[in-house]
Design a protein around this motif. Sequence first.
Motif, mmCIF file in Angstrom:
data_model
loop_
_atom_site.group_PDB
_atom_site.id
_atom_site.type_symbol
_atom_site.label_atom_id
_atom_site.label_comp_id
_atom_site.label_asym_id
_atom_site.label_seq_id
_atom_site.Cartn_x
_atom_site.Cartn_y
_atom_site.Cartn_z
ATOM 1 N N ARG A 135 0.824 -1.208 0.000
ATOM 2 C CA ARG A 135 0.000 0.000 0.000
ATOM 3 C C ARG A 135 0.862 1.264 0.000
ATOM 4 O O ARG A 135 0.581 2.213 -0.729
ATOM 5 C CB ARG A 135 -0.913 0.029 1.220
ATOM 6 C CG ARG A 135 -2.009 -1.008 1.174
ATOM 7 C CD ARG A 135 -2.752 -1.007 2.518
ATOM 8 N NE ARG A 135 -3.605 -2.142 2.644
ATOM 9 C CZ ARG A 135 -4.908 -2.130 2.393
ATOM 10 N NH1 ARG A 135 -5.499 -1.024 1.985
ATOM 11 N NH2 ARG A 135 -5.627 -3.211 2.546
ATOM 12 N N ALA A 163 2.627 1.644 -3.349
ATOM 13 C CA ALA A 163 1.697 2.113 -4.381
ATOM 14 C C ALA A 163 1.415 3.609 -4.226
ATOM 15 O O ALA A 163 1.356 4.342 -5.221
ATOM 16 C CB ALA A 163 0.395 1.313 -4.322
ATOM 17 N N LEU A 164 1.258 4.063 -3.000
ATOM 18 C CA LEU A 164 1.012 5.489 -2.767
ATOM 19 C C LEU A 164 2.188 6.323 -3.261
ATOM 20 O O LEU A 164 2.015 7.280 -4.012
ATOM 21 C CB LEU A 164 0.771 5.748 -1.278
ATOM 22 C CG LEU A 164 0.690 7.222 -0.879
ATOM 23 C CD1 LEU A 164 -0.494 7.911 -1.548
ATOM 24 C CD2 LEU A 164 0.617 7.350 0.641
ATOM 25 N N GLU A 200 4.661 5.516 -5.347
ATOM 26 C CA GLU A 200 4.873 5.408 -6.791
ATOM 27 C C GLU A 200 3.793 6.131 -7.589
ATOM 28 O O GLU A 200 4.078 6.698 -8.647
ATOM 29 C CB GLU A 200 4.974 3.942 -7.201
ATOM 30 C CG GLU A 200 6.252 3.291 -6.706
ATOM 31 C CD GLU A 200 6.353 1.817 -7.020
ATOM 32 O OE1 GLU A 200 5.378 1.209 -7.532
ATOM 33 O OE2 GLU A 200 7.423 1.236 -6.724
ATOM 34 N N SER A 201 2.573 6.141 -7.102
ATOM 35 C CA SER A 201 1.497 6.811 -7.823
ATOM 36 C C SER A 201 1.693 8.325 -7.848
ATOM 37 O O SER A 201 1.240 8.998 -8.765
ATOM 38 C CB SER A 201 0.134 6.491 -7.208
ATOM 39 O OG SER A 201 -0.031 7.155 -5.963
ATOM 40 N N ARG A 202 2.382 8.850 -6.867
ATOM 41 C CA ARG A 202 2.618 10.290 -6.796
ATOM 42 C C ARG A 202 3.836 10.712 -7.609
ATOM 43 O O ARG A 202 3.956 11.872 -7.970
ATOM 44 C CB ARG A 202 2.781 10.719 -5.342
ATOM 45 C CG ARG A 202 1.496 10.504 -4.531
ATOM 46 C CD ARG A 202 1.672 10.869 -3.083
ATOM 47 N NE ARG A 202 2.101 12.235 -2.895
ATOM 48 C CZ ARG A 202 1.307 13.305 -2.901
ATOM 49 N NH1 ARG A 202 0.016 13.149 -3.087
ATOM 50 N NH2 ARG A 202 1.789 14.513 -2.715
ATOM 51 N N SER A 232 5.798 12.861 -4.428
ATOM 52 C CA SER A 232 5.949 11.993 -3.257
ATOM 53 C C SER A 232 6.896 12.597 -2.222
ATOM 54 O O SER A 232 6.880 12.198 -1.061
ATOM 55 C CB SER A 232 6.429 10.598 -3.667
ATOM 56 O OG SER A 232 7.741 10.664 -4.186
#
Length: 83
Positions: free
Chosen positions: A24, A27-28, A30-32, A37
């Motif tokens: 989780r 993913a947070l 990497e998504s940013r 990030s």
Amino acid sequence: MDLPAEMRAVGAAQRVPVVDLTARSRALVESRGPTASAALHLRSSVDGVTDNTHFSQYGATRMAGLVLQSIREQGLPLASSLR
């Protein structure tokens, strides 16, 4: 050593729930992307040291949200006490 796997093994052996944030949180972040990030982490302290290990208040709040999400998804008894 695969620390997340070890953590899950200890939880299974002790028969206790495990809130595993490995996937989780990855993913947070990497998504940013690399630039956005950065806000999740302490970027400088009073002495100007960059810290990509500890969370900023914003990052800690986001991680706490991931913990809440996992508690609710697992249906842990604690979930009924959360707002």
